[in-house]
Motif scaffolding. Structure first.
Motif, short mmCIF file in Angstrom:
data_model
loop_
_atom_site.label_atom_id
_atom_site.label_comp_id
_atom_site.label_asym_id
_atom_site.label_seq_id
_atom_site.Cartn_x
_atom_site.Cartn_y
_atom_site.Cartn_z
N VAL A 38 0.85 -1.19 0.00
CA VAL A 38 0.00 0.00 0.00
C VAL A 38 0.88 1.24 0.00
CG1 VAL A 38 -1.83 1.26 1.18
CG2 VAL A 38 -1.78 -1.23 1.31
N THR A 39 0.54 2.19 -0.88
CA THR A 39 1.26 3.46 -0.93
C THR A 39 0.43 4.55 -0.27
OG1 THR A 39 2.40 2.85 -2.99
CG2 THR A 39 2.30 5.19 -2.45
N PHE A 40 1.06 5.28 0.64
CA PHE A 40 0.42 6.37 1.36
C PHE A 40 1.07 7.68 0.94
CE2 PHE A 40 0.08 2.57 3.89
CZ PHE A 40 -1.23 2.57 4.35
N ARG A 41 0.26 8.72 0.75
CA ARG A 41 0.79 10.01 0.31
C ARG A 41 0.18 11.14 1.12
NH1 ARG A 41 -0.39 7.18 -4.43
NH2 ARG A 41 1.45 6.63 -5.69
N TYR A 42 0.98 12.21 1.27
CA TYR A 42 0.54 13.41 1.98
C TYR A 42 1.25 14.61 1.36
CZ TYR A 42 -0.18 16.82 5.69
OH TYR A 42 -0.52 17.94 6.39
N GLN A 48 8.30 19.55 8.25
CA GLN A 48 9.69 19.13 8.41
C GLN A 48 9.82 17.61 8.45
OE1 GLN A 48 12.30 21.44 8.45
NE2 GLN A 48 10.57 22.74 7.84
N LYS A 49 8.74 16.95 8.95
CA LYS A 49 8.78 15.49 9.08
C LYS A 49 7.36 14.95 9.04
CE LYS A 49 10.49 11.73 12.03
NZ LYS A 49 11.17 11.38 13.31
N VAL A 50 7.16 13.88 8.28
CA VAL A 50 5.86 13.21 8.20
C VAL A 50 6.09 11.72 8.42
CG1 VAL A 50 3.82 12.70 6.81
CG2 VAL A 50 4.97 14.93 6.59
N THR A 51 5.38 11.13 9.36
CA THR A 51 5.49 9.69 9.61
C THR A 51 4.11 9.05 9.52
OG1 THR A 51 5.30 10.01 12.00
CG2 THR A 51 7.52 9.93 11.08
N SER A 62 8.79 6.66 8.30
CA SER A 62 8.95 8.02 7.77
C SER A 62 8.57 8.06 6.30
CB SER A 62 10.39 8.48 7.95
OG SER A 62 10.72 8.61 9.32
N LEU A 63 7.90 9.14 5.89
CA LEU A 63 7.61 9.37 4.49
C LEU A 63 8.72 10.22 3.88
CD1 LEU A 63 4.76 8.72 5.84
CD2 LEU A 63 3.77 9.97 3.91
N TYR A 88 1.53 11.54 11.23
CA TYR A 88 2.01 12.50 12.21
C TYR A 88 2.83 13.55 11.45
CZ TYR A 88 0.43 9.83 16.22
OH TYR A 88 -0.35 9.21 17.16
N VAL A 89 2.30 14.75 11.38
CA VAL A 89 2.95 15.85 10.66
C VAL A 89 3.60 16.76 11.69
CG1 VAL A 89 2.62 17.75 9.05
CG2 VAL A 89 1.23 15.67 8.82
N ASP A 90 4.92 16.72 11.75
CA ASP A 90 5.66 17.45 12.79
C ASP A 90 5.06 17.17 14.17
OD1 ASP A 90 7.31 18.51 10.85
OD2 ASP A 90 6.09 20.32 10.59
N SER A 91 4.83 15.87 14.41
CA SER A 91 4.36 15.33 15.70
C SER A 91 2.88 15.56 15.98
CB SER A 91 5.19 15.89 16.86
OG SER A 91 6.56 15.55 16.70
#
Length: 359
Positions: A38-42, A48-51, A62-63, A88-91
């Motif tokens: 499965v591919t996930f996108r955002y 700064q960080k997306v998990t 991590s993305l 989780y976008v920047d936590s």
């Protein structure tokens, strides 16, 4: 006038251009592939960080971001099932903005991904006769307000017919809603498929909202008995004896199931508790220094099961509760499986119950 029209057109075009630049690109997420990856996108240029966090992962992933600001990750070889997940976008936890399949919950912001696999699962939408889900309002006199619940009626249901159906009262987990059993647990499709296979009896399933706040939470037990059961029996063709009435629930709803069932053993012939959370004042009041008439309870309650996964954070407390009931000479059938405190296990527990009740 023409100059003004031309100026206005230029302003409009400029505004549309700015809006187009600000609007995020249309992306597809999640994409489920034939090999169960499965591919996930955002999309975010500023993050700064997306998990990715999901119940198909042992730990967050991590993305990676491309030059256009699209973050993505592909998770390989996911076991076919339905799973909650979130970014989780920047936590900060958020649901997947590209996915309309949202987890029905009051607290957690999660989306749902369905990995179907090659073989239809018991919760899959299959080519069988289907029941219906009804949204109903009722007067909750116990709470002093109008509330709503969901009612599943089985295939070929005839409201004016002679058939009197058994009823399962099915309760969601803590912070879930009255829609979680259908939107996440697929209770309606599980029932459809098992009924079509001749493994479950046609039944009505009532899914109430277990959160009665700001009223005291123990009032839910009173509401079930004094308001919900009478409402169902007044509006649906149902059998009204205890052998045709069951109660089941997960987590907080599993604890509520024990409170409801064992303070009303004359009303419920089947009690099915899934990973029950029992650290509540109501449970302590009902079961501390409890001296039940085991012979009478075992006569009224035709089947009592407690289910839990070995990785469930409630596993030890559930084992203690099983031991407590056994010590009191109450006949209980434990169902111990692998896995944690998840809706994947909920579907497994419900599938087991639907094949056991009303037989």
């Amino acid at each position: 006038m023409k100059k003004y029209t031309l100026f206005g057109s230029l302003v409009l075009l400029s505004s549309l251009s700015i809006m187009a630049q600000q609007r995020p690109p249309a992306i597809s997420s999640p994409d489920v592939h034939a090999d169960n990856s499965v591919t996930f996108r955002y999309f975010s240029k500023k993050a700064q960080k997306v998990t990715l966090s999901g119940e198909f992962l042992k730990s967050p992933l991590s993305l990676a971001k491309d030059t256009s600001g699209i973050w993505s990750v592909t998770v390989p070889n996911i076991k076919p099932d339905i799973y909650p997940y979130s970014f989780y976008v920047d936590s900060v936890q958020i649901a997947d903005p590209s996915n309309t399949y949202i987890f029905a919950n009051e607290r957690f912001k999660r989306s749902i991904v369905d990995v179907p696999g090659n073989t239809p699962l018991v919760h899959s939408l299959q080519n069988v006769p289907h029941g219906k889900i009804h949204y109903q309002y009722y007067n909750a006199k116990t709470l002093g307000r109008t509330r709503d619940l969901l009612v599943y009626t089985p295939p070929n249901f005839d409201a004016s017919g002679k058939t009197k159906y058994p009823v399962l009262y099915l309760i969601h987990g803590g912070s879930d809603t009255q829609e979680t059993w259908t939107k996440v647990g697929r209770a309606n499709l599980i029932a459809d498929n098992l009924i079509a296979q001749g493994k479950a009896k046609p039944m009505i399933i009532v899914m109430p909202y277990g959160n009665v706040r700001p009223s005291p939470m123990p009032d839910f037990t009173k509401e079930i008995v004094n308001d919900i059961i009478p409402f169902i029996e007044a509006n649906y063709p149902v059998a009204t004896d205890s052998k045709n009435r069951a109660v089941a629930g997960f987590s907080v709803g599993g604890g509520q199931t024990l409170n409801i069932g064992f303070t009303n053993t004359d009303k419920f012939g089947y009690i099915c508790s899934y990973a029950p959370y029992t650290a509540t004042d109501e449970f302590k009041k009902n079961f501390t220094d409890w001296n039940p008439n085991a012979e009478l309870i075992n006569k009224h309650v035709k089947k009592f099961t407690i289910s839990v996964g070995t990785e469930d954070f409630l596993y030890e407390s559930v084992k203690q509760n099983i031991a407590m009931f056994q010590e009191k000479k109450i006949k209980v059938e434990p169902l111990i499986v692998s896995g944690g405190h998840t809706w994947m296990n909920c579907k497994l527990f419900l599938t087991h119950s639907l094949q056991e009740i009303f037989k």
